[in-house]
Design a protein around this motif. Structure first.
Motif, PDB file in Angstrom:
ATOM      1  N   LEU A  66       9.774 -45.304 -84.058  1.00  0.00           N
ATOM      2  CA  LEU A  66       9.716 -46.349 -83.240  1.00  0.00           C
ATOM      3  C   LEU A  66       8.521 -46.719 -82.427  1.00  0.00           C
ATOM      4  CD1 LEU A  66      13.246 -45.653 -81.890  1.00  0.00           C
ATOM      5  CD2 LEU A  66      12.471 -47.764 -83.634  1.00  0.00           C
ATOM      6  N   TYR A  67       8.186 -45.427 -81.963  1.00  0.00           N
ATOM      7  CA  TYR A  67       7.216 -45.580 -80.967  1.00  0.00           C
ATOM      8  C   TYR A  67       5.710 -46.304 -82.126  1.00  0.00           C
ATOM      9  CZ  TYR A  67       2.921 -45.266 -78.740  1.00  0.00           C
ATOM     10  OH  TYR A  67       1.751 -45.112 -77.565  1.00  0.00           O
ATOM     11  N   VAL A  68       5.401 -45.851 -83.182  1.00  0.00           N
ATOM     12  CA  VAL A  68       4.371 -45.840 -84.489  1.00  0.00           C
ATOM     13  C   VAL A  68       4.912 -47.266 -84.538  1.00  0.00           C
ATOM     14  CG1 VAL A  68       3.690 -45.465 -86.740  1.00  0.00           C
ATOM     15  CG2 VAL A  68       4.426 -43.762 -85.044  1.00  0.00           C
ATOM     16  N   CYS A  69       6.030 -47.638 -84.543  1.00  0.00           N
ATOM     17  CA  CYS A  69       6.094 -49.447 -85.167  1.00  0.00           C
ATOM     18  C   CYS A  69       5.820 -50.519 -84.291  1.00  0.00           C
ATOM     19  CB  CYS A  69       7.561 -49.653 -86.097  1.00  0.00           C
ATOM     20  SG  CYS A  69       8.055 -49.021 -87.381  1.00  0.00           S
ATOM     21  N   TYR A  70       6.318 -49.912 -82.839  1.00  0.00           N
ATOM     22  CA  TYR A  70       6.126 -50.298 -81.530  1.00  0.00           C
ATOM     23  C   TYR A  70       4.358 -50.675 -81.797  1.00  0.00           C
ATOM     24  CZ  TYR A  70       4.968 -51.156 -77.107  1.00  0.00           C
ATOM     25  OH  TYR A  70       4.853 -52.166 -75.366  1.00  0.00           O
ATOM     26  N   ASP A  71       3.877 -49.310 -81.344  1.00  0.00           N
ATOM     27  CA  ASP A  71       2.600 -49.436 -81.858  1.00  0.00           C
ATOM     28  C   ASP A  71       1.697 -50.470 -82.377  1.00  0.00           C
ATOM     29  OD1 ASP A  71       0.145 -48.475 -80.012  1.00  0.00           O
ATOM     30  OD2 ASP A  71      -0.746 -47.340 -82.271  1.00  0.00           O
ATOM     31  N   SER A  72       2.376 -50.751 -83.915  1.00  0.00           N
ATOM     32  CA  SER A  72       1.707 -50.628 -84.819  1.00  0.00           C
ATOM     33  C   SER A  72       1.794 -52.594 -84.897  1.00  0.00           C
ATOM     34  CB  SER A  72       2.188 -50.947 -86.138  1.00  0.00           C
ATOM     35  OG  SER A  72       1.613 -49.631 -86.680  1.00  0.00           O
ATOM     36  N   GLU A  73       3.534 -53.068 -83.954  1.00  0.00           N
ATOM     37  CA  GLU A  73       3.058 -54.049 -83.416  1.00  0.00           C
ATOM     38  C   GLU A  73       2.493 -54.976 -82.597  1.00  0.00           C
ATOM     39  OE1 GLU A  73       4.788 -58.447 -83.957  1.00  0.00           O
ATOM     40  OE2 GLU A  73       4.526 -56.227 -85.428  1.00  0.00           O
ATOM     41  N   CYS A  74       2.089 -54.639 -81.635  1.00  0.00           N
ATOM     42  CA  CYS A  74       1.623 -54.608 -80.125  1.00  0.00           C
ATOM     43  C   CYS A  74      -0.050 -54.331 -80.877  1.00  0.00           C
ATOM     44  CB  CYS A  74       1.402 -53.700 -79.787  1.00  0.00           C
ATOM     45  SG  CYS A  74       2.643 -53.061 -78.556  1.00  0.00           S
ATOM     46  N   ARG A  75      -0.788 -53.816 -81.680  1.00  0.00           N
ATOM     47  CA  ARG A  75      -1.929 -53.810 -82.425  1.00  0.00           C
ATOM     48  C   ARG A  75      -1.872 -54.625 -82.736  1.00  0.00           C
ATOM     49  NH1 ARG A  75      -4.921 -48.888 -83.355  1.00  0.00           N
ATOM     50  NH2 ARG A  75      -4.049 -46.812 -82.381  1.00  0.00           N
ATOM     51  N   ARG A  76      -0.783 -55.732 -83.967  1.00  0.00           N
ATOM     52  CA  ARG A  76      -1.148 -56.685 -84.785  1.00  0.00           C
ATOM     53  C   ARG A  76      -1.346 -57.467 -83.801  1.00  0.00           C
ATOM     54  NH1 ARG A  76       3.297 -55.221 -87.199  1.00  0.00           N
ATOM     55  NH2 ARG A  76       3.127 -54.015 -89.076  1.00  0.00           N
ATOM     56  N   ARG A  77      -0.373 -57.875 -82.412  1.00  0.00           N
ATOM     57  CA  ARG A  77      -0.704 -58.922 -81.845  1.00  0.00           C
ATOM     58  C   ARG A  77      -1.632 -59.440 -80.911  1.00  0.00           C
ATOM     59  NH1 ARG A  77       5.273 -58.454 -78.665  1.00  0.00           N
ATOM     60  NH2 ARG A  77       6.479 -58.768 -81.022  1.00  0.00           N
ATOM     61  N   ARG A  78      -2.110 -58.055 -80.047  1.00  0.00           N
ATOM     62  CA  ARG A  78      -3.854 -58.461 -80.142  1.00  0.00           C
ATOM     63  C   ARG A  78      -4.730 -59.120 -80.883  1.00  0.00           C
ATOM     64  NH1 ARG A  78      -5.087 -52.309 -79.085  1.00  0.00           N
ATOM     65  NH2 ARG A  78      -2.411 -52.258 -78.840  1.00  0.00           N
ATOM     66  N   VAL A  79      -4.113 -58.649 -82.305  1.00  0.00           N
ATOM     67  CA  VAL A  79      -5.385 -58.708 -83.189  1.00  0.00           C
ATOM     68  C   VAL A  79      -5.135 -60.905 -83.292  1.00  0.00           C
ATOM     69  CG1 VAL A  79      -6.338 -59.217 -85.875  1.00  0.00           C
ATOM     70  CG2 VAL A  79      -6.011 -56.901 -84.403  1.00  0.00           C
ATOM     71  N   ARG A  80      -3.870 -61.184 -83.206  1.00  0.00           N
ATOM     72  CA  ARG A  80      -3.696 -62.311 -83.720  1.00  0.00           C
ATOM     73  C   ARG A  80      -4.134 -63.054 -82.237  1.00  0.00           C
ATOM     74  NH1 ARG A  80       1.905 -61.944 -84.496  1.00  0.00           N
ATOM     75  NH2 ARG A  80       2.412 -60.295 -86.083  1.00  0.00           N
ATOM     76  N   ARG A  81      -3.511 -62.715 -81.039  1.00  0.00           N
ATOM     77  CA  ARG A  81      -4.318 -63.547 -79.851  1.00  0.00           C
ATOM     78  C   ARG A  81      -5.927 -63.302 -79.746  1.00  0.00           C
ATOM     79  NH1 ARG A  81      -2.821 -59.755 -75.608  1.00  0.00           N
ATOM     80  NH2 ARG A  81      -0.963 -59.156 -76.795  1.00  0.00           N
ATOM     81  N   HIS A  82      -6.901 -62.084 -80.215  1.00  0.00           N
ATOM     82  CA  HIS A  82      -8.084 -62.254 -80.474  1.00  0.00           C
ATOM     83  C   HIS A  82      -8.623 -62.616 -81.477  1.00  0.00           C
ATOM     84  CE1 HIS A  82     -12.740 -60.780 -80.309  1.00  0.00           C
ATOM     85  NE2 HIS A  82     -12.039 -60.323 -81.304  1.00  0.00           N
TER      86      HIS A  82
END
Length: 90
Positions: A66-82
């Protein structure tokens, strides 16, 4: 050893998966062929303990995933925002 929580979580997931498989095997041995495991005074108590350990390893595995999936989703969101902010890159 672990540079961040993501790496630690992946390591924990691997450790937990191996532990769960091993404890599931021990539980199966205690159910089907306890006579192969020497020195057990109370087989029912050992069975219960092995099942509890299997559940603990599975819980740890699920929490790590769950943490790995959560972290991956957070990274994707940061890339999209950037990228939306004009960061480019791709």
């Amino acid at each position: 050893m672990c540079s961040d929580a993501r790496t630690a979580s992946r390591g924990c997931a691997l450790y937990s998966a191996i532990g769960a498989v091993f404890m599931a095997w021990v539980t199966a041995m205690l159910h089907r062929q306890p006579f192969y495991l020497k020195g057990l005074d109370d087989v029912d108590n050992c069975r219960s303990s092995a099942q509890g350990a299997t559940k603990a390893f599975l819980f740890s595995f699920a929490a790590s995933l769950l943490y790995v999936c959560y972290d991956s989703e957070c990274r994707r969101r940061r890339v999209r925002r950037h990228r939306r902010a004009g960061g480019g890159g791709g």
